[in-house]
Design a protein around this motif. Structure first.
Motif, short mmCIF file in Angstrom:
data_model
loop_
_atom_site.label_atom_id
_atom_site.label_comp_id
_atom_site.label_asym_id
_atom_site.label_seq_id
_atom_site.Cartn_x
_atom_site.Cartn_y
_atom_site.Cartn_z
N TYR A 208 0.95 -0.93 0.22
CA TYR A 208 -0.03 0.02 0.00
C TYR A 208 0.97 1.21 -0.03
O TYR A 208 2.10 1.12 0.14
CB TYR A 208 -1.00 0.02 1.17
CG TYR A 208 -0.31 0.22 2.50
CD1 TYR A 208 0.23 -0.82 3.33
CD2 TYR A 208 -0.12 1.70 2.93
CE1 TYR A 208 0.93 -0.37 4.43
CE2 TYR A 208 0.29 2.03 4.17
CZ TYR A 208 1.06 1.06 4.84
OH TYR A 208 1.65 1.28 6.21
N GLU A 209 0.37 2.40 -0.22
CA GLU A 209 0.87 3.70 -0.20
C GLU A 209 -0.17 4.62 0.33
O GLU A 209 -1.50 4.43 0.26
CB GLU A 209 1.53 4.02 -1.65
CG GLU A 209 0.32 4.22 -2.63
CD GLU A 209 0.97 4.98 -3.94
OE1 GLU A 209 1.53 5.86 -3.97
OE2 GLU A 209 0.79 4.26 -4.80
N SER A 210 0.31 5.65 0.98
CA SER A 210 -0.39 6.56 1.46
C SER A 210 -0.98 7.45 0.44
O SER A 210 -0.18 7.81 -0.55
CB SER A 210 0.30 7.49 2.67
OG SER A 210 1.30 8.19 2.12
N ASN A 211 -2.11 8.16 0.61
CA ASN A 211 -2.61 9.11 -0.45
C ASN A 211 -3.30 10.17 0.24
O ASN A 211 -4.10 10.09 0.96
CB ASN A 211 -3.68 8.20 -1.28
CG ASN A 211 -4.03 9.20 -2.48
OD1 ASN A 211 -3.64 10.22 -3.00
ND2 ASN A 211 -5.35 8.74 -2.69
N SER A 212 -3.03 11.37 -0.04
CA SER A 212 -3.34 12.53 0.73
C SER A 212 -4.75 12.96 -0.24
O SER A 212 -4.87 12.88 -1.47
CB SER A 212 -2.58 13.69 0.43
OG SER A 212 -3.24 14.96 1.13
N THR B 200 -5.37 11.55 5.09
CA THR B 200 -4.46 10.57 4.40
C THR B 200 -5.17 9.24 4.24
O THR B 200 -5.83 8.65 5.20
CB THR B 200 -3.02 10.31 5.17
OG1 THR B 200 -2.41 11.41 5.38
CG2 THR B 200 -2.34 9.20 4.66
N GLU B 201 -5.32 8.66 3.14
CA GLU B 201 -6.05 7.37 2.75
C GLU B 201 -4.97 6.35 2.38
O GLU B 201 -3.81 6.68 2.10
CB GLU B 201 -7.09 7.77 1.79
CG GLU B 201 -8.31 8.13 2.33
CD GLU B 201 -9.05 7.73 3.17
OE1 GLU B 201 -9.18 6.61 3.50
OE2 GLU B 201 -10.05 8.51 3.77
N THR B 202 -5.36 5.14 2.31
CA THR B 202 -4.31 4.09 1.88
C THR B 202 -4.73 3.53 0.42
O THR B 202 -6.17 3.40 0.34
CB THR B 202 -4.26 2.95 2.82
OG1 THR B 202 -3.82 3.45 4.09
CG2 THR B 202 -3.73 1.84 2.28
#
Length: 121
Positions: free
Chosen positions: A94-98, A107-109
């Motif tokens: 996963y990566e973080s997503n603003s 912040t979402e994943t």
């Protein structure tokens, strides 16, 4: 809103807001022992990690974009492929997503492992 009204409308950082108070924690011996054991385990685990930085300068984001690929997607696939080549199996990544530009953004994943990414590896 209740807190603002209670303190005369003082917002966080306002001089009229109440001063923060340091919280003191009094854990029992069992909790302190668990904390010590967790610290020792994490120290042993992270002490066994090797990190190496490599610089790739053959091309960059502009070339990747020219090929019609997102540089972020390219990097995600590179990491998934590297893991697969080293260990022989895929894992969930996963990566973080603003989402800060949206109302109440945070912040979402993003789960970047997919059927297609597994097939690529």
């Amino acid at each position: 809103l209740h807190t603002l009204a209670k303190h005369g409308g003082a917002a966080p950082g306002d001089a009229r807001a109440p001063k923060p108070v340091r919280l003191e924690w009094d854990h029992g011996a069992d909790v302190r022992s668990d904390i010590s054991a967790a610290h020792a385990a994490s120290t042993a685990f992270f002490g066994n990690v090797t990190s190496r930085v490599s610089f790739f300068q053959d091309y960059g984001a502009a070339e990747i974009k020219r090929l019609g690929v997102s540089p972020d997607a390219f990097a995600q696939m590179a990491m998934q492929l590297a893991f697969y080549k080293q260990f022989g199996y895929n894992v969930a990544t996963y990566e973080s997503n603003s989402t800060r530009r949206f109302l109440h953004g945070r912040t979402e994943t993003v789960r970047s492992t997919s059927i297609d990414s597994v097939a690529f590896c």
